[in-house]
Design a protein around this motif. Sequence first.
Motif, PDB file in Angstrom:
ATOM      1  N   SER A 144       0.855  -1.186   0.000  1.00 19.04           N
ATOM      2  CA  SER A 144       0.000   0.000   0.000  1.00 19.04           C
ATOM      3  C   SER A 144       0.894   1.241   0.000  1.00 19.04           C
ATOM      4  O   SER A 144       2.116   1.150   0.170  1.00 19.04           O
ATOM      5  CB  SER A 144      -0.889   0.006   1.247  1.00 19.04           C
ATOM      6  OG  SER A 144      -0.096   0.157   2.419  1.00 19.04           O
ATOM      7  N   GLY A 145       0.283   2.406  -0.168  1.00 16.26           N
ATOM      8  CA  GLY A 145       1.053   3.638  -0.042  1.00 16.26           C
ATOM      9  C   GLY A 145       1.681   3.768   1.331  1.00 16.26           C
ATOM     10  O   GLY A 145       2.846   4.185   1.466  1.00 16.26           O
ATOM     11  N   THR A 146       0.928   3.406   2.359  1.00 12.25           N
ATOM     12  CA  THR A 146       1.440   3.444   3.726  1.00 12.25           C
ATOM     13  C   THR A 146       2.679   2.569   3.871  1.00 12.25           C
ATOM     14  O   THR A 146       3.713   2.987   4.412  1.00 12.25           O
ATOM     15  CB  THR A 146       0.358   2.979   4.709  1.00 12.25           C
ATOM     16  OG1 THR A 146      -0.740   3.903   4.677  1.00 12.25           O
ATOM     17  CG2 THR A 146       0.889   2.871   6.129  1.00 12.25           C
ATOM     18  N   GLU A 147       2.598   1.339   3.368  1.00 15.06           N
ATOM     19  CA  GLU A 147       3.720   0.403   3.503  1.00 15.06           C
ATOM     20  C   GLU A 147       4.930   0.841   2.682  1.00 15.06           C
ATOM     21  O   GLU A 147       6.068   0.684   3.123  1.00 15.06           O
ATOM     22  CB  GLU A 147       3.258  -0.990   3.089  1.00 15.06           C
ATOM     23  CG  GLU A 147       2.267  -1.601   4.064  1.00 15.06           C
ATOM     24  CD  GLU A 147       1.619  -2.859   3.531  1.00 15.06           C
ATOM     25  OE1 GLU A 147       1.319  -3.755   4.340  1.00 15.06           O
ATOM     26  OE2 GLU A 147       1.391  -2.936   2.307  1.00 15.06           O
ATOM     27  N   ALA A 148       4.694   1.397   1.492  1.00 11.54           N
ATOM     28  CA  ALA A 148       5.813   1.888   0.684  1.00 11.54           C
ATOM     29  C   ALA A 148       6.555   3.004   1.420  1.00 11.54           C
ATOM     30  O   ALA A 148       7.792   3.048   1.419  1.00 11.54           O
ATOM     31  CB  ALA A 148       5.313   2.375  -0.668  1.00 11.54           C
ATOM     32  N   GLY A 149       5.807   3.907   2.050  1.00 13.25           N
ATOM     33  CA  GLY A 149       6.426   4.975   2.818  1.00 13.25           C
ATOM     34  C   GLY A 149       7.199   4.444   4.013  1.00 13.25           C
ATOM     35  O   GLY A 149       8.311   4.911   4.313  1.00 13.25           O
ATOM     36  N   GLN A 150       6.633   3.475   4.706  1.00 13.93           N
ATOM     37  CA  GLN A 150       7.315   2.881   5.852  1.00 13.93           C
ATOM     38  C   GLN A 150       8.602   2.180   5.420  1.00 13.93           C
ATOM     39  O   GLN A 150       9.645   2.305   6.076  1.00 13.93           O
ATOM     40  CB  GLN A 150       6.385   1.882   6.540  1.00 13.93           C
ATOM     41  CG  GLN A 150       5.200   2.529   7.249  1.00 13.93           C
ATOM     42  CD  GLN A 150       4.187   1.513   7.737  1.00 13.93           C
ATOM     43  OE1 GLN A 150       4.182   0.351   7.308  1.00 13.93           O
ATOM     44  NE2 GLN A 150       3.301   1.950   8.633  1.00 13.93           N
ATOM     45  N   LEU A 151       8.528   1.462   4.317  1.00 17.26           N
ATOM     46  CA  LEU A 151       9.694   0.740   3.817  1.00 17.26           C
ATOM     47  C   LEU A 151      10.807   1.715   3.440  1.00 17.26           C
ATOM     48  O   LEU A 151      11.985   1.513   3.778  1.00 17.26           O
ATOM     49  CB  LEU A 151       9.262  -0.095   2.612  1.00 17.26           C
ATOM     50  CG  LEU A 151      10.126  -1.277   2.160  1.00 17.26           C
ATOM     51  CD1 LEU A 151       9.310  -2.215   1.298  1.00 17.26           C
ATOM     52  CD2 LEU A 151      11.349  -0.810   1.417  1.00 17.26           C
ATOM     53  N   ALA A 152      10.437   2.808   2.745  1.00 14.60           N
ATOM     54  CA  ALA A 152      11.426   3.804   2.339  1.00 14.60           C
ATOM     55  C   ALA A 152      12.100   4.459   3.542  1.00 14.60           C
ATOM     56  O   ALA A 152      13.303   4.727   3.527  1.00 14.60           O
ATOM     57  CB  ALA A 152      10.769   4.857   1.460  1.00 14.60           C
ATOM     58  N   THR A 153      11.334   4.711   4.594  1.00 13.78           N
ATOM     59  CA  THR A 153      11.891   5.314   5.800  1.00 13.78           C
ATOM     60  C   THR A 153      12.841   4.351   6.493  1.00 13.78           C
ATOM     61  O   THR A 153      13.944   4.737   6.912  1.00 13.78           O
ATOM     62  CB  THR A 153      10.758   5.721   6.749  1.00 13.78           C
ATOM     63  OG1 THR A 153       9.973   6.751   6.121  1.00 13.78           O
ATOM     64  CG2 THR A 153      11.297   6.256   8.062  1.00 13.78           C
ATOM     65  N   ARG A 154      12.442   3.100   6.613  1.00 14.50           N
ATOM     66  CA  ARG A 154      13.314   2.100   7.236  1.00 14.50           C
ATOM     67  C   ARG A 154      14.624   1.937   6.461  1.00 14.50           C
ATOM     68  O   ARG A 154      15.685   1.738   7.059  1.00 14.50           O
ATOM     69  CB  ARG A 154      12.597   0.749   7.305  1.00 14.50           C
ATOM     70  CG  ARG A 154      11.475   0.655   8.329  1.00 14.50           C
ATOM     71  CD  ARG A 154      10.790  -0.703   8.260  1.00 14.50           C
ATOM     72  NE  ARG A 154      11.724  -1.796   8.538  1.00 14.50           N
ATOM     73  CZ  ARG A 154      11.438  -3.081   8.323  1.00 14.50           C
ATOM     74  NH1 ARG A 154      10.251  -3.424   7.813  1.00 14.50           N
ATOM     75  NH2 ARG A 154      12.323  -4.020   8.599  1.00 14.50           N
TER      76      ARG A 154
END
Length: 261
Positions: free
Chosen positions: A200-210
């Motif tokens: 999801s958009g949420t998960e893509a953002g979380q992955l990029a931050t990690r």
Amino acid sequence: MRLTVLGCSGSVNGPGAACSGYLIQVDGERPVLVDCGHGVFGELIAHADPSEVAVLLSHLHADHCLDLAAMLVWRRWSPQRATERSPLYGPPGTALRIGAACSEYPGEVDDISDTYEVHEWSDRQAIQVNGLTVEPIKVNHPPSTFGLRMTGPDGEVLVYSGDTGMCDEAVDLARDADLFLCEASWTHRPQVRPEGLHLSGTEAGQLATRAGVRSLALTHVVPWEDGDAILDEAGREYAGPLQLVNQGQVIEVRRPVGGPA
């Protein structure tokens, strides 16, 4: 390193919207095509000679590979037909999958070795192709899918997620990338989407931050979803430069000034 988005529609194509296909070019080198889904070959012709491109496939779902059948016809029969084989890298079974799609007869497999020199990915074993160092890392998507970490001649790093659900391997893949081209197929509604198949958009953002990426570019939005909503979700999880890619877009990938080599 220059990225041209030939297609970015998720799962299926649509009017004027090709599926996954990304052209990577390094000055002085032949181009590299990453994925070749429905509609991509027609877009490729406007940017590169199909008889000269090397091809990298993240996985063998139709929306990422089956326009290679059109490229094979071009390479065999057009006036600009290929005079030598081009490298084709993909997951195990690539020659069989593409050969079956290219065959004129049901149940038979075309021998594509006249036009493609086929190689199969080995997890985390880097290869050299057309000025790029490419490291494939297996991610969380059936049946066998590899994200690709591509390093250019000046140390610039472009990472392509392929298709993936959340996984630690995707974080390893994207670590400190200058540009993370990441799938974000839909909005974050676990009750209405399969788990562990796409981001999801949420998960893509979380992955990029990690992963600490320097820039995030979202792709593979399915046509029935709201791209702006997906972009908004990602922006709530990732504070760096963020965009939703569009077909025909060109992005220059560079190391930051003063960044590590």
